[in-house]
Motif scaffolding. Structure first.
Motif, PDB file in Angstrom:
ATOM      1  N   ARG A  62     -80.080  12.658  10.151  1.00 43.49           N
ATOM      2  CA  ARG A  62     -79.682  11.482   9.689  1.00 43.49           C
ATOM      3  C   ARG A  62     -79.220  10.794  10.986  1.00 43.49           C
ATOM      4  NH1 ARG A  62     -76.841  11.514   4.852  1.00 43.49           N
ATOM      5  NH2 ARG A  62     -76.919  13.706   3.749  1.00 43.49           N
ATOM      6  N   ALA A  63     -78.932   9.414  10.935  1.00 44.34           N
ATOM      7  CA  ALA A  63     -77.932   8.926  12.391  1.00 44.34           C
ATOM      8  C   ALA A  63     -76.526   8.832  12.622  1.00 44.34           C
ATOM      9  CB  ALA A  63     -79.017   7.517  11.863  1.00 44.34           C
ATOM     10  N   ALA A  64     -75.636   8.803  12.792  1.00 44.22           N
ATOM     11  CA  ALA A  64     -74.358   8.356  12.987  1.00 44.22           C
ATOM     12  C   ALA A  64     -74.191   6.832  13.004  1.00 44.22           C
ATOM     13  CB  ALA A  64     -73.953   9.163  14.082  1.00 44.22           C
ATOM     14  N   VAL A  65     -73.071   6.821  12.347  1.00 42.22           N
ATOM     15  CA  VAL A  65     -72.000   5.349  12.125  1.00 42.22           C
ATOM     16  C   VAL A  65     -71.159   5.365  12.786  1.00 42.22           C
ATOM     17  CG1 VAL A  65     -73.888   4.384  10.446  1.00 42.22           C
ATOM     18  CG2 VAL A  65     -72.207   5.254   9.954  1.00 42.22           C
ATOM     19  N   GLY A  66     -70.773   3.948  13.465  1.00 41.26           N
ATOM     20  CA  GLY A  66     -69.029   4.060  13.785  1.00 41.26           C
ATOM     21  C   GLY A  66     -68.014   4.256  12.396  1.00 41.26           C
ATOM     22  N   GLN A  67     -66.727   4.638  11.935  1.00 39.57           N
ATOM     23  CA  GLN A  67     -66.205   4.726  10.906  1.00 39.57           C
ATOM     24  C   GLN A  67     -66.041   3.081  10.533  1.00 39.57           C
ATOM     25  OE1 GLN A  67     -62.533   6.895  10.830  1.00 39.57           O
ATOM     26  NE2 GLN A  67     -62.089   6.741  13.062  1.00 39.57           N
ATOM     27  N   SER A  68     -65.686   3.184   9.401  1.00 40.69           N
ATOM     28  CA  SER A  68     -65.196   1.301   9.552  1.00 40.69           C
ATOM     29  C   SER A  68     -64.123   1.923   7.493  1.00 40.69           C
ATOM     30  CB  SER A  68     -66.269   0.771   9.354  1.00 40.69           C
ATOM     31  OG  SER A  68     -67.122   0.776   7.914  1.00 40.69           O
ATOM     32  N   SER A  69     -63.827   0.644   7.013  1.00 33.42           N
ATOM     33  CA  SER A  69     -63.260   0.659   5.955  1.00 33.42           C
ATOM     34  C   SER A  69     -64.231   0.791   4.623  1.00 33.42           C
ATOM     35  CB  SER A  69     -62.791  -1.031   5.336  1.00 33.42           C
ATOM     36  OG  SER A  69     -63.675  -2.042   6.040  1.00 33.42           O
ATOM     37  N   HIS A  71     -67.157   2.398   5.503  1.00 34.31           N
ATOM     38  CA  HIS A  71     -67.772   4.567   5.892  1.00 34.31           C
ATOM     39  C   HIS A  71     -66.732   5.289   6.299  1.00 34.31           C
ATOM     40  CE1 HIS A  71     -71.705   2.896   5.621  1.00 34.31           C
ATOM     41  NE2 HIS A  71     -71.562   1.564   5.740  1.00 34.31           N
ATOM     42  N   LEU A  72     -66.048   5.534   5.498  1.00 30.28           N
ATOM     43  CA  LEU A  72     -64.590   6.688   6.077  1.00 30.28           C
ATOM     44  C   LEU A  72     -65.398   7.786   6.835  1.00 30.28           C
ATOM     45  CD1 LEU A  72     -62.807   6.532   2.019  1.00 30.28           C
ATOM     46  CD2 LEU A  72     -62.795   4.873   4.798  1.00 30.28           C
ATOM     47  N   LEU A  73     -64.704   8.813   7.299  1.00 27.83           N
ATOM     48  CA  LEU A  73     -64.824   9.203   8.510  1.00 27.83           C
ATOM     49  C   LEU A  73     -65.233  10.650   7.552  1.00 27.83           C
ATOM     50  CD1 LEU A  73     -64.614  10.949  11.657  1.00 27.83           C
ATOM     51  CD2 LEU A  73     -62.456  11.328  11.037  1.00 27.83           C
ATOM     52  N   GLY A  74     -66.417  11.225   8.239  1.00 20.81           N
ATOM     53  CA  GLY A  74     -66.474  12.176   7.869  1.00 20.81           C
ATOM     54  C   GLY A  74     -67.773  11.851   5.570  1.00 20.81           C
ATOM     55  N   GLN A  75     -67.684  10.913   5.893  1.00 25.79           N
ATOM     56  CA  GLN A  75     -68.323  10.153   4.643  1.00 25.79           C
ATOM     57  C   GLN A  75     -69.719  10.350   4.843  1.00 25.79           C
ATOM     58  OE1 GLN A  75     -68.225   5.604   2.922  1.00 25.79           O
ATOM     59  NE2 GLN A  75     -68.942   6.502   1.853  1.00 25.79           N
TER      60      GLN A  75
END
Length: 190
Positions: A62-69, A71-75
């Motif tokens: 997986r590639a990490a993406v920054g959390q946002s509205s 993409h929630l943290l841990g999703q």
């Protein structure tokens, strides 16, 4: 001398193991009792029951993406391969053309009636009851055949193509060992 990092920091490592004070980000469960400081930062965001265990992030494949509205943290989400269906394709049509030719066979047998038989010559005429020969249109030399264009309603069925195999949707990548700092400096909020 060890350089300490902040507890919970994730960093790529070019080796195939995690350095001291770090663990690989493979989604493994850890006991809360032995990792209370890290649990206070991660909670059960990445798994675990929150009583005895908590989970580390799983970055395998997986590639990490920054959390946002969005993409929630841990999703987590996405997939490496998809199979396209008709619903995924843009609306379109397939054209088809067909040609037909009618071949009439002619023979050297003379026609003896106004409506010649199938094996009669289409180009020869005889008189009727001793009268002079009738004038007829010549369609083809005999013996032989003539090709006439034909028009007909044709139903064309196009063959099925494709093998229903998944299509890769992975961006270009370089695989590294993703590690999380499990023993380090507790991060302050300011």
């Amino acid at each position: 001398m060890d350089i300490e990092s902040y507890l919970g920091v994730i960093a790529p490592f070019a080796g195939n193991f995690a350095p001291r004070n770090w663990m690989t980000c493979g989604g493994q469960l850890l006991p809360i009792q032995q990792n209370q400081a890290l649990f206070s930062l991660l909670g059960v965001t990445y798994g675990g029951n929150g009583v005895q265990t908590f989970g580390l992030p799983n970055l395998n494949g997986r590639a990490a993406v920054g959390q946002s509205s969005q993409h929630l943290l841990g999703q987590s989400g996405g997939t490496e391969n998809v199979t396209l269906t008709l619903a995924n394709l843009p609306t379109h049509t397939h054209g088809a053309t067909a040609e037909a030719t009618v071949v009439l066979q002619a023979s050297s047998t003379a026609a003896a009636a106004g409506q010649p038989a199938a094996d009669s010559t289409l180009a020869q005429s005889q008189g009727f009851e001793g009268r002079t020969p009738l004038t007829v249109q010549i369609y083809a030399p005999a013996p032989g055949s003539i090709e006439l264009p034909a028009q007909a309603g044709l139903q064309v069925e196009l063959g099925i193509s494709g093998q229903n195999l998944p299509t890769g949707v992975v961006q270009p990548f370089l695989a590294l060992t993703q590690c999380i700092c499990t023993q380090g400096v507790y991060p302050s909020r300011n």
